[in-house]
Write a protein that holds these residues in place. Sequence first.
Motif, PDB file in Angstrom:
ATOM      1  N   GLN A   1      38.270  58.957  42.707  1.00 40.28           N
ATOM      2  CA  GLN A   1      37.521  57.948  41.958  1.00 40.28           C
ATOM      3  C   GLN A   1      38.426  57.310  40.902  1.00 40.28           C
ATOM      4  O   GLN A   1      38.441  56.096  40.735  1.00 40.28           O
ATOM      5  CB  GLN A   1      36.302  58.567  41.289  1.00 40.28           C
ATOM      6  CG  GLN A   1      35.527  57.577  40.438  1.00 40.28           C
ATOM      7  CD  GLN A   1      34.446  58.243  39.606  1.00 40.28           C
ATOM      8  OE1 GLN A   1      34.295  59.454  39.615  1.00 40.28           O
ATOM      9  NE2 GLN A   1      33.694  57.450  38.886  1.00 40.28           N
TER      10      GLN A   1
ATOM     11  N   SER B   1      40.926  54.959  42.410  1.00 43.10           N
ATOM     12  CA  SER B   1      40.375  53.815  43.135  1.00 43.10           C
ATOM     13  C   SER B   1      40.510  52.504  42.370  1.00 43.10           C
ATOM     14  O   SER B   1      40.386  51.434  42.955  1.00 43.10           O
ATOM     15  CB  SER B   1      38.906  54.056  43.471  1.00 43.10           C
ATOM     16  OG  SER B   1      38.107  54.016  42.301  1.00 43.10           O
ATOM     17  N   ASP B   2      40.774  52.577  41.094  1.00 41.43           N
ATOM     18  CA  ASP B   2      40.859  51.370  40.268  1.00 41.43           C
ATOM     19  C   ASP B   2      42.315  50.958  40.057  1.00 41.43           C
ATOM     20  O   ASP B   2      43.131  51.774  39.625  1.00 41.43           O
ATOM     21  CB  ASP B   2      40.193  51.632  38.916  1.00 41.43           C
ATOM     22  CG  ASP B   2      40.140  50.379  38.073  1.00 41.43           C
ATOM     23  OD1 ASP B   2      41.127  50.116  37.344  1.00 41.43           O
ATOM     24  OD2 ASP B   2      39.131  49.662  38.152  1.00 41.43           O
TER      25      ASP B   2
ATOM     26  N   THR C   1      43.718  49.129  37.783  1.00 41.36           N
ATOM     27  CA  THR C   1      44.152  49.228  36.383  1.00 41.36           C
ATOM     28  C   THR C   1      44.569  50.659  36.065  1.00 41.36           C
ATOM     29  O   THR C   1      45.612  50.893  35.445  1.00 41.36           O
ATOM     30  CB  THR C   1      43.025  48.776  35.429  1.00 41.36           C
ATOM     31  OG1 THR C   1      42.690  47.419  35.721  1.00 41.36           O
ATOM     32  CG2 THR C   1      43.448  48.905  33.976  1.00 41.36           C
ATOM     33  N   ARG C   2      43.777  51.614  36.516  1.00 40.42           N
ATOM     34  CA  ARG C   2      44.124  53.020  36.262  1.00 40.42           C
ATOM     35  C   ARG C   2      45.380  53.426  37.022  1.00 40.42           C
ATOM     36  O   ARG C   2      46.206  54.182  36.503  1.00 40.42           O
ATOM     37  CB  ARG C   2      42.943  53.924  36.614  1.00 40.42           C
ATOM     38  CG  ARG C   2      41.778  53.746  35.650  1.00 40.42           C
ATOM     39  CD  ARG C   2      40.737  54.823  35.798  1.00 40.42           C
ATOM     40  NE  ARG C   2      39.935  54.694  36.992  1.00 40.42           N
ATOM     41  CZ  ARG C   2      38.760  54.076  37.051  1.00 40.42           C
ATOM     42  NH1 ARG C   2      38.249  53.515  35.977  1.00 40.42           N
ATOM     43  NH2 ARG C   2      38.085  54.035  38.179  1.00 40.42           N
TER      44      ARG C   2
ATOM     45  N   HIS D   1      39.010  53.722  30.654  1.00 46.29           N
ATOM     46  CA  HIS D   1      39.895  53.994  31.792  1.00 46.29           C
ATOM     47  C   HIS D   1      40.677  55.288  31.566  1.00 46.29           C
ATOM     48  O   HIS D   1      40.807  56.115  32.477  1.00 46.29           O
ATOM     49  CB  HIS D   1      40.882  52.831  32.008  1.00 46.29           C
ATOM     50  CG  HIS D   1      40.282  51.660  32.706  1.00 46.29           C
ATOM     51  ND1 HIS D   1      39.812  51.716  33.996  1.00 46.29           N
ATOM     52  CD2 HIS D   1      40.102  50.382  32.298  1.00 46.29           C
ATOM     53  CE1 HIS D   1      39.361  50.528  34.362  1.00 46.29           C
ATOM     54  NE2 HIS D   1      39.521  49.698  33.348  1.00 46.29           N
TER      55      HIS D   1
END
Length: 113
Positions: free
Chosen positions: A13, A16-17, A19-20, A51
Amino acid sequence: MTKHDPDLSLIFQALSDPTRRAMLAQLGRGAVPVSELARPTGLALPTVMRHLSVLEDAALIMTVKTGRTRMCSARPETLAATADWLADQRAQWEARTDRLEAYVATLMKETKA
């Protein structure tokens, strides 16, 4: 999964981003303050902190407050455990496709005979 294993759901999870993932890539080069992580994102500080909280909950990073500065650093052991899990999954799938390939080859030989 034992209690010492990383929570793969939280890890995936978190990863999945984009930015992270970018923050984690930056931390791979060494520990940096939150302000430096926030700069390239263009996001407001509370959003950046959220984040970072997701990354920290997944045990991908750790933060330490020193005076007025919060330093972030990567936890490579979590990524290594995740990579081990992925490698195990890959090996299982490759074994399945190898067995399927052998079965199809056997079927083809039998139909030619």
